[in-house]
Scaffold this motif. Sequence first.
Motif, short mmCIF file in Angstrom:
data_model
loop_
_atom_site.label_atom_id
_atom_site.label_comp_id
_atom_site.label_asym_id
_atom_site.label_seq_id
_atom_site.Cartn_x
_atom_site.Cartn_y
_atom_site.Cartn_z
N UNK A 74 1.70 7.03 15.11
CA UNK A 74 0.63 8.21 15.25
C UNK A 74 1.14 9.66 15.13
N UNK A 75 2.36 10.00 15.81
CA UNK A 75 2.66 11.35 15.75
C UNK A 75 3.99 11.87 15.23
N UNK A 76 5.09 10.52 15.55
CA UNK A 76 6.46 11.00 15.19
C UNK A 76 6.72 11.55 13.91
N UNK A 77 7.67 12.61 13.74
CA UNK A 77 7.77 13.18 12.39
C UNK A 77 7.93 12.06 11.38
N UNK A 78 7.85 12.10 10.07
CA UNK A 78 8.37 10.97 9.23
C UNK A 78 10.06 11.05 9.16
N UNK A 79 10.57 9.86 8.86
CA UNK A 79 11.88 9.45 8.57
C UNK A 79 12.60 9.68 10.41
N UNK A 80 11.74 9.90 11.24
CA UNK A 80 12.38 9.75 12.56
C UNK A 80 12.80 8.06 12.73
N UNK A 81 13.85 7.87 13.10
CA UNK A 81 14.57 6.78 13.55
C UNK A 81 14.31 6.37 14.80
N UNK A 82 13.73 5.30 15.09
CA UNK A 82 13.39 4.68 16.30
C UNK A 82 14.16 3.15 16.76
N UNK A 83 14.56 3.07 17.77
CA UNK A 83 15.00 1.76 18.18
C UNK A 83 14.01 1.04 18.97
N UNK A 141 0.83 -1.18 -0.12
CA UNK A 141 -0.20 -0.02 0.01
C UNK A 141 0.88 1.03 0.16
N UNK A 142 0.12 2.36 -0.40
CA UNK A 142 1.01 3.74 0.12
C UNK A 142 1.10 4.06 1.38
N UNK A 143 2.27 4.26 1.84
CA UNK A 143 2.40 4.87 3.16
C UNK A 143 1.95 6.23 3.13
N UNK A 144 1.79 6.94 4.62
CA UNK A 144 1.41 8.17 4.74
C UNK A 144 2.01 9.33 4.26
N UNK A 145 3.56 8.74 3.99
CA UNK A 145 4.54 9.82 3.56
C UNK A 145 4.36 9.70 2.09
N UNK A 146 3.74 8.89 1.30
CA UNK A 146 3.79 8.64 -0.03
C UNK A 146 4.39 7.81 -0.57
N UNK A 147 5.29 7.12 0.09
CA UNK A 147 6.25 5.83 -0.26
C UNK A 147 5.15 4.58 -0.58
#
Length: 391
Positions: free
Chosen positions: A331-340, A313-319
Amino acid sequence: MAKLLIPAVAGAVSLSTVAAVALFAIYDTDKVKLTVDGSSSTIDVRENSVGDVLEAQGITLGDHDVVLPSAETAVSEGLEISVSYGRPLELTVDGETRTVWTTARTVGEALDQLSLTQPDSKLSASRSDGITREGLDLKVATAKDVKVTVKGQPLDLRTAGTVSDALAARGVKPDSDDKVTPSADTPLTDGMAITYVNVQVKNATKQREVDFQKKEVKSDKLAKGETKVTTKGVKGSATDTVQEVYHDGKLVSSKVTGSKVNKQPVTQVTTVGTKAVAPSPATDPSSGSGSGSSNLTPATGNTCKASYYWQGQKTANGEQFNTNDFTAAHKSLPFNTRVKVTNPSNGKSTIVRINDRGPYIAGRCLDLSTAAMKAIGGTASGVITVNWEVV
């Protein structure tokens, strides 16, 4: 000589007769009984009428005094004369005042004369009290039929006086807090309805919790969008003084009249990240083939439920979503935020990039790609508890 003697004898007889008449006049008296205001005495009098006797005794009658028999009555042996002085009586009956004159010497006698003989009347003086010639103020309250309601229970009574007297007849003595309708000093009238409510005011103390306040502080040590509770809020405690009002034993009002804090609450502080996070590539090279990395330290700071998804599917940032990339939805972290992300049950960790929004199920905060979930060993369960932090 004989002729001279006859006139002399005749003169002597004439003088003797005059002396006898004079002596009879001196001793011709009558015994009468004279009673003045109840005080009696027997006296000898020569007067011809009752009025003369009174005058001789120095007794002057006023307009309201009474003599029996009348002043014109002739005096005879054994006559009884009675003098009763009039007395002004300021008489108030059920609130109406008038002045009457009475020859009664006691309150009881005066009431009998005035036909105020009801035994259940209330008097301002005792029936045996005397009335002086100066008079007396006398108040009379006649008995009335009233209804007295106490604690919601009505009772018919016949009594005299005021509302206070009616309550006393029911064994009730109001204090300053109690409610009496009409007021206690109101004179009774026939058919009056009286209501008494017992009022009690009590002071009590009650313990209560004091909620803590919340505040946020910004920090560039956390990534933008990341939050962390740095000081946990703790409730305090207080003691309130409460005034409670009861009517006939039932609580009708309660208000706080004072308060004392026993333990101050601790304000909860939440740190909000402001640090900008640079974009990262779609895959995480440190994670190798996606089996997770034992070189990563465990994530700390946040805990939640994580699920995974695989639908193309298309992701929320268009990818275009790629299930083999190490990506995730938040739900709220900015797109491209890296999370461990760490699976605490096995210690495996991986790093993902936020490129989608969700999950929208209560209790979940991350929706991992299939590759990311495999890396931490969670695909068998579908939903696992993870620790996570922004890196």
